[in-house]
Design an enzyme around this catalytic site. Sequence first.
Site, PDB file in Angstrom:
ATOM      1  N   LYS B 195      60.263  38.175  50.903  1.00  0.00           N
ATOM      2  CA  LYS B 195      59.594  38.059  52.192  1.00  0.00           C
ATOM      3  C   LYS B 195      58.129  37.735  51.989  1.00  0.00           C
ATOM      4  CE  LYS B 195      57.508  40.882  54.950  1.00  0.00           C
ATOM      5  NZ  LYS B 195      56.411  40.053  55.490  1.00  0.00           N
ATOM      6  N   GLU B 269      52.301  46.923  43.255  1.00  0.00           N
ATOM      7  CA  GLU B 269      50.994  46.411  42.844  1.00  0.00           C
ATOM      8  C   GLU B 269      50.111  46.507  44.074  1.00  0.00           C
ATOM      9  OE1 GLU B 269      48.008  44.723  42.632  1.00  0.00           O
ATOM     10  OE2 GLU B 269      48.803  42.728  42.220  1.00  0.00           O
ATOM     11  N   CYS B 303      43.035  41.756  45.053  1.00  0.00           N
ATOM     12  CA  CYS B 303      43.187  43.199  44.851  1.00  0.00           C
ATOM     13  C   CYS B 303      42.347  43.694  43.685  1.00  0.00           C
ATOM     14  CB  CYS B 303      44.642  43.565  44.658  1.00  0.00           C
ATOM     15  SG  CYS B 303      45.502  42.459  43.551  1.00  0.00           S
ATOM     16  N   GLU B 400      38.834  49.821  49.938  1.00  0.00           N
ATOM     17  CA  GLU B 400      39.006  48.416  49.621  1.00  0.00           C
ATOM     18  C   GLU B 400      38.667  47.591  50.859  1.00  0.00           C
ATOM     19  OE1 GLU B 400      43.038  47.049  48.803  1.00  0.00           O
ATOM     20  OE2 GLU B 400      42.238  45.796  47.200  1.00  0.00           O
TER      21      GLU B 400
END
Lengths: 265, 490
Positions: B195, B269, B303, B400
């Site tokens: 997906k 991850e 990331c 983040e």
Amino acid sequence: MSRLPVKKTYKLYLGGEFPRSESGRTYEAQGANVARASRKDVRDAVRAARGSFPRWAGMTAYNRGQVLYRIAEMMEARSSEFAELCSGAKEVNQAIDRFVWYAGWADKLAQILGSSNPVAGPYFNFTVPEPTGVVGVVAPDEPPLAGLVSRVAPAIVGGNATVVLASETSPLAAVELGEVLATSDVPGGVVNLLTGHREELAPILAGHMDVNAIDVGGADGQLEELERLAADNVKRVVRGRPDVESPWEIASFLELKTVWHPIGL
Amino acid sequence: MAELDRKQDRAPVPSSWEYAPAPEARDLVQLRDRYGLFIGGDWLEPKETYETIDPSTEDPLAKVGQSTPEEVNLAVGAARDAFENGWSTISPSERAKYLFRIARILQERAREFAVLESLDGGKPIRESRDVDLPLAAAHFFYYAGWADKLEYAFPNRKPRPLGVAGQIIPWNFPLLMLAWKIAPALAAGNTVVLKPAETTPLSALHFCDVLRQAELPPGVVNIVTGDGRAGAELVKHPGVDKIAFTGSTEVGKAIQRELAGTDKRLTLELGGKAANVIFDDAALDQAVEGIVNGIYFNQGHVCCAGSRLLVQESIYEPAIEKLKRRLGTLRVGDPLDKNTDVGAINSRQQLDRITELVASGEEEGADIYQPPCRLPEKGYWFVPTVFTNVAQSYRIAQEEIFGPVLSVLTFRTPDEAVEKANNTPYGLAAGVWTEKGSRILAMAQKLRAGVIWANTYNRFDPASPFGGYKESGFGREGGRHGLGPYVELE
């Protein structure tokens, strides 16, 4: 006239010392009163483990291997006592030999599990295994000694510090093991052994935010709850089996670190 | 005299140097109005659709499917069929050849995909052309070679495929993340339901045409599009043997909870808050380039972005001065322009998040710097931003941001640098800048992160394992280690 033997008080092994549970509770198992650890004992054990981790992880692999071998030496000297606290001599021998086997892995892990990586550019690039940090171990009820050793040895040989919930039904071998560890040059806090009720303690360990990985192999009917709690800080979850020895068991408690540096004059 | 005349003929030296527009040809890619779901080698007309847009203009690009539970179920069924009826028993060297073919076709059609990636995601064409596409093709080529050599990767064990892998990927590197997921899964003999991210489905959908050209058997790779609901269906589906997820830590935790007690394998991850540590003996100009590449690459939608800068106090002033000067030369604008350094923010939602976190940084007391910069009127944009005077407790030092925003902190001793760098729940990446070799190795040892870049940053390669410590996830992608999550060891 026969001499009255001096009986042992079974306590926790925490931060290299032998305290009673801070709660003052005990429960009866194998005909003895055994310390029944509390939530605070679990937290104290995690603190002790975290505190010992940098030193243990920072030791040379050769040194860690020797310490594991030393554990086997100390166990051998007490093997008849161990035999009375578990299923017998065969189990004790298995546990001792397992420490010896894992001791030899300490300085070979990086060669088997690490790599030098041929990237498409002017960079030196390598991958090394490193300990994940504090590992919680829910040891199986049976076999009480070999099962616990089979789960703890692969965790500590890679440089992790552990908090271990011993067999609830047969905890005495674990307490005996604590006495071995205390005299084996294992820094205090690297292995913390808690006795008590698993149903009460395991969720505290699984949900603790300063535990990096948890071995739920001994979780009895609590698997789903423990694994859900483990997600709170993305713990590595290992469903360890009590009867295996393999470098992949060690690998499941390790991280892999990849380092890049440019090559140039 | 003649020489003087010649000189006079020359154009006068311009007072400013402007770049002329250098747009890449948009017609390299032929978009369809409407895309189906790719299931069992065929296009299935979706029941529900939504629109995917170009974030640099907000113009609609195409209608794509919002997969329903029934449609996800069909995809998993097709993957199961393909796994059991051929793919897992086909000779490994044949499997390898399919993957080699995919790699080659991606190389041949690289420019088309690069344009598509920039259109749908907003990233500069320079990056999609020079980073995303070459790496995606390389990833397939690398894992192709593993397909018939798996037993060499796991000494003393027999690796077996797991079955159907459900894979959920993010929007920051859509095709590259697809390659990171699909290549090792297929090499190990699994089949896949993937997906793509809600906002960037197009490159995955066009990738289905690569699969057609490679003549990959139907059902080996299935693509279902849609938002998080489709991902959640995939995670829950009992016919899936393994979930591989790349995305936020929040969603990663939800997936780990969902899978508790099941036998599904999982790799995650997740997010990061990487520190880039500059010591006073670093080659400062190179370090500043590395810092800029570390945080402004791909609009900071990375990331492992070096989103915290730790500068040794003794070089704080020159470092910040150089950094600010360099920031002024970054070109923000049209993703398809070959001179663009920083493209569009991927979505309105992400822009809102960046804006909110930047506001919190100002409120909490950090000093903000943004170079003068003219942004296009339409689309989603954010000026490259530096915060100085940042305390470790500020949200911009802890959370983040996933945008072009750098938080600068300082340190005096190496120990302090290590302590500050490790002071987050994340552990994906870190950077070290120093000319002293022994210090590089000591820092590399002490930083708790899965990837350490020393005197470089944001380098990727299919042979190099990638993945995090702590709350940045578990499992590795890339290299021999990247096979592990897709095999059962007997």
